[in-house]
Write a protein that holds these residues in place. Structure first.
Motif, PDB file in Angstrom:
ATOM      1  N   GLN A   1      -4.527  -1.422  -3.637  1.00  8.66           N
ATOM      2  CA  GLN A   1      -5.056  -0.181  -4.204  1.00  8.66           C
ATOM      3  C   GLN A   1      -6.421   0.148  -3.603  1.00  8.66           C
ATOM      4  O   GLN A   1      -6.713   1.303  -3.291  1.00  8.66           O
ATOM      5  CB  GLN A   1      -5.167  -0.301  -5.719  1.00  8.66           C
ATOM      6  N   GLN A   2      -7.247  -0.890  -3.421  1.00  6.29           N
ATOM      7  CA  GLN A   2      -8.579  -0.670  -2.876  1.00  6.29           C
ATOM      8  C   GLN A   2      -8.503  -0.110  -1.459  1.00  6.29           C
ATOM      9  O   GLN A   2      -9.159   0.879  -1.128  1.00  6.29           O
ATOM     10  CB  GLN A   2      -9.361  -1.984  -2.889  1.00  6.29           C
ATOM     11  N   VAL A   3      -7.700  -0.740  -0.618  1.00  7.42           N
ATOM     12  CA  VAL A   3      -7.536  -0.251   0.751  1.00  7.42           C
ATOM     13  C   VAL A   3      -6.863   1.113   0.748  1.00  7.42           C
ATOM     14  O   VAL A   3      -7.249   2.022   1.493  1.00  7.42           O
ATOM     15  CB  VAL A   3      -6.735  -1.265   1.596  1.00  7.42           C
ATOM     16  N   GLY A   4      -5.850   1.261  -0.092  1.00  7.67           N
ATOM     17  CA  GLY A   4      -5.155   2.545  -0.170  1.00  7.67           C
ATOM     18  C   GLY A   4      -6.083   3.680  -0.555  1.00  7.67           C
ATOM     19  O   GLY A   4      -6.028   4.770   0.025  1.00  7.67           O
ATOM     20  N   ASP A   5      -6.951   3.436  -1.510  1.00  9.91           N
ATOM     21  CA  ASP A   5      -7.902   4.472  -1.928  1.00  9.91           C
ATOM     22  C   ASP A   5      -8.912   4.773  -0.827  1.00  9.91           C
ATOM     23  O   ASP A   5      -9.304   5.930  -0.626  1.00  9.91           O
ATOM     24  CB  ASP A   5      -8.629   4.040  -3.197  1.00  9.91           C
ATOM     25  N   HIS A   6      -9.348   3.736  -0.122  1.00 13.30           N
ATOM     26  CA  HIS A   6     -10.310   3.951   0.955  1.00 13.30           C
ATOM     27  C   HIS A   6      -9.675   4.783   2.074  1.00 13.30           C
ATOM     28  O   HIS A   6     -10.303   5.702   2.612  1.00 13.30           O
ATOM     29  CB  HIS A   6     -10.795   2.615   1.512  1.00 13.30           C
ATOM     30  N   VAL A   7      -8.424   4.469   2.408  1.00 11.35           N
ATOM     31  CA  VAL A   7      -7.719   5.242   3.431  1.00 11.35           C
ATOM     32  C   VAL A   7      -7.555   6.689   2.981  1.00 11.35           C
ATOM     33  O   VAL A   7      -7.713   7.627   3.774  1.00 11.35           O
ATOM     34  CB  VAL A   7      -6.355   4.599   3.752  1.00 11.35           C
ATOM     35  N   LEU A   8      -7.252   6.883   1.703  1.00  9.26           N
ATOM     36  CA  LEU A   8      -7.144   8.245   1.172  1.00  9.26           C
ATOM     37  C   LEU A   8      -8.466   8.997   1.323  1.00  9.26           C
ATOM     38  O   LEU A   8      -8.470  10.207   1.594  1.00  9.26           O
ATOM     39  CB  LEU A   8      -6.743   8.209  -0.300  1.00  9.26           C
ATOM     40  N   GLY A   9      -9.569   8.288   1.160  1.00  5.52           N
ATOM     41  CA  GLY A   9     -10.858   8.928   1.349  1.00  5.52           C
ATOM     42  C   GLY A   9     -11.099   9.333   2.788  1.00  5.52           C
ATOM     43  O   GLY A   9     -11.745  10.348   3.064  1.00  5.52           O
TER      44      GLY A   9
ATOM     45  N   TYR B   1       2.090  -3.628  -6.225  1.00  2.50           N
ATOM     46  CA  TYR B   1       0.950  -3.795  -5.332  1.00  2.50           C
ATOM     47  C   TYR B   1      -0.127  -4.601  -6.060  1.00  2.50           C
ATOM     48  O   TYR B   1      -0.093  -4.743  -7.294  1.00  2.50           O
ATOM     49  CB  TYR B   1       0.398  -2.451  -4.877  1.00  2.50           C
ATOM     50  N   TYR B   2      -1.070  -5.121  -5.271  1.00  5.96           N
ATOM     51  CA  TYR B   2      -2.185  -5.897  -5.813  1.00  5.96           C
ATOM     52  C   TYR B   2      -3.464  -5.057  -5.777  1.00  5.96           C
ATOM     53  O   TYR B   2      -3.508  -4.017  -5.100  1.00  5.96           O
ATOM     54  CB  TYR B   2      -2.374  -7.179  -5.002  1.00  5.96           C
ATOM     55  N   PRO B   3      -4.513  -5.506  -6.465  1.00  6.02           N
ATOM     56  CA  PRO B   3      -5.763  -4.735  -6.442  1.00  6.02           C
ATOM     57  C   PRO B   3      -6.274  -4.451  -5.041  1.00  6.02           C
ATOM     58  O   PRO B   3      -6.792  -3.355  -4.776  1.00  6.02           O
ATOM     59  CB  PRO B   3      -6.732  -5.627  -7.235  1.00  6.02           C
TER      60      PRO B   3
ATOM     61  N   VAL C   1       0.839  -1.200   0.000  1.00  3.06           N
ATOM     62  CA  VAL C   1       0.000   0.000   0.000  1.00  3.06           C
ATOM     63  C   VAL C   1       0.874   1.250   0.000  1.00  3.06           C
ATOM     64  O   VAL C   1       0.612   2.226  -0.713  1.00  3.06           O
ATOM     65  CB  VAL C   1      -0.955   0.010   1.208  1.00  3.06           C
ATOM     66  N   TRP C   2       1.931   1.233   0.786  1.00  3.78           N
ATOM     67  CA  TRP C   2       2.877   2.357   0.829  1.00  3.78           C
ATOM     68  C   TRP C   2       3.473   2.585  -0.551  1.00  3.78           C
ATOM     69  O   TRP C   2       3.594   3.720  -1.013  1.00  3.78           O
ATOM     70  CB  TRP C   2       3.959   2.040   1.856  1.00  3.78           C
ATOM     71  N   ASN C   3       3.831   1.492  -1.224  1.00  9.34           N
ATOM     72  CA  ASN C   3       4.370   1.601  -2.577  1.00  9.34           C
ATOM     73  C   ASN C   3       3.357   2.227  -3.519  1.00  9.34           C
ATOM     74  O   ASN C   3       3.701   3.050  -4.381  1.00  9.34           O
ATOM     75  CB  ASN C   3       4.790   0.216  -3.067  1.00  9.34           C
ATOM     76  N   TYR C   4       2.093   1.863  -3.365  1.00 10.34           N
ATOM     77  CA  TYR C   4       1.025   2.447  -4.174  1.00 10.34           C
ATOM     78  C   TYR C   4       0.928   3.944  -3.928  1.00 10.34           C
ATOM     79  O   TYR C   4       0.843   4.738  -4.876  1.00 10.34           O
ATOM     80  CB  TYR C   4      -0.294   1.751  -3.854  1.00 10.34           C
ATOM     81  N   TRP C   5       0.948   4.360  -2.662  1.00 10.67           N
ATOM     82  CA  TRP C   5       0.861   5.791  -2.342  1.00 10.67           C
ATOM     83  C   TRP C   5       2.050   6.564  -2.898  1.00 10.67           C
ATOM     84  O   TRP C   5       1.938   7.752  -3.215  1.00 10.67           O
ATOM     85  CB  TRP C   5       0.772   5.986  -0.830  1.00 10.67           C
ATOM     86  N   LEU C   6       3.205   5.912  -3.003  1.00 12.17           N
ATOM     87  CA  LEU C   6       4.398   6.574  -3.517  1.00 12.17           C
ATOM     88  C   LEU C   6       4.454   6.580  -5.041  1.00 12.17           C
ATOM     89  O   LEU C   6       5.405   7.094  -5.625  1.00 12.17           O
ATOM     90  CB  LEU C   6       5.660   5.901  -2.954  1.00 12.17           C
TER      91      LEU C   6
END
Length: 273
Positions: A41-49, A36-38, A26-31
């Motif tokens: 990204q899903q959790v990462g986007d939810h946390v961003l929200g 990363y796996y889907p 998830v950290w890699n996705y944010w950077l």
């Protein structure tokens, strides 16, 4: 905010590994990385929200690493780094920053995430004059870390111990402090502790809610700590100015409006006298 659907608990093997979001990915996705796996990204986007500045935290943490390593290599003369909890390789890894300034620098990376291990080859490049190594070990096991690091590092000479975003995964504060004490006891006078850690002192309740969501839907679980708890990790060490501050405010390369530049993560550097 997008709807989040919890992964099935019935997955097994590789499916299980990719069904639950993991911090390193998830950290890699944010950077802006690609490892990363889907579900990450899903959790990462939810946390961003929930907490829109979390991506800023990830970028600020990485920029802090670069500034701290540049300071220690260029200003202080440190030539050895023990990077515990390195995460997935991205731009300006510790060895790249250090060896640009001092090619003879020696760096040991430590992580126990299988995904990081797969990509560890990117961390094992080095200038001919220096060296890099990777240890597959858990931060809860400092004895194994120190034993492995001794293959590359000389513990009779100062070492910068990097613990960026790792102690927040050690939920018991006494245990986290014990890990720091064991590692710092093994390095000589003139060594440094470099730490980043999430906090609720900046960002408030939104950060707490985000962490609750994370602990219910991702791994490993995480905790925030306040400045007094962070100070305890540096007991017996001399804090480098400006002390315990949001990592974006630690010796920034250029001044910025504090309201735009503060992130909910402390960045601290301390010297062992």
């Amino acid at each position: 905010m997008s709807e989040y659907i919890s992964p099935s608990s019935g997955a097994s093997g590789q499916a299980a590994a990719t069904a639950v979001a993991h911090n390193a990915r998830v950290w890699n996705y944010w950077l802006g990385g690609k490892n990363y796996y889907p579900v990450d990204q899903q959790v990462g986007d939810h946390v961003l929200g929930m907490f829109p500045t979390i991506a800023e935290v990830a970028r600020a943490d990485r920029a802090f690493l670069s500034r701290a390593v540049t300071y220690l290599t260029g200003r202080v003369g440190i030539r050895q780094f023990l990077d515990i909890g390195t995460g997935l390789p991205t731009v300006d890894n510790t060895h790249e920053v250090a060896q640009r300034i001092a090619p003879e620098s020696r760096i040991v990376y430590v992580d126990n995430d299988p995904t990081v291990l797969v990509h560890a080859r990117a961390l094992l490049t080095s200038s001919p004059e220096g060296a890099t190594d990777y240890i597959d070990a858990d931060a809860h096991d400092p004895e194994t870390i120190l034993r492995g690091a001794a293959r590359t590092l000389d513990f009779d000479r100062p070492v910068a111990v990097m613990m960026l975003g790792i102690l927040n995964f050690v939920l018991e504060t006494d245990k986290a402090k014990s890990i720091v004490e064991q590692v710092m006891a093994a390095v000589p006078s003139g060594s440094y502790l470099v730490l980043t850690h999430p906090t609720f002192e900046v960002g408030g309740e939104g950060g707490a809610e985000m962490m609750r969501f994370w602990n219910e839907n991702a791994t490993p679980p995480i905790t925030g700590r306040d400045s007094s708890q962070i100070a305890d990790f540096f007991e017996g060490l001399e804090l480098v100015e400006p002390g315990i501050v949001p990592c974006s405010r630690w010796r920034p390369e250029q001044s910025a409006d504090e309201s735009e530049n503060e992130v909910a993560e402390f960045g601290v550097v301390g010297r062992k006298p």
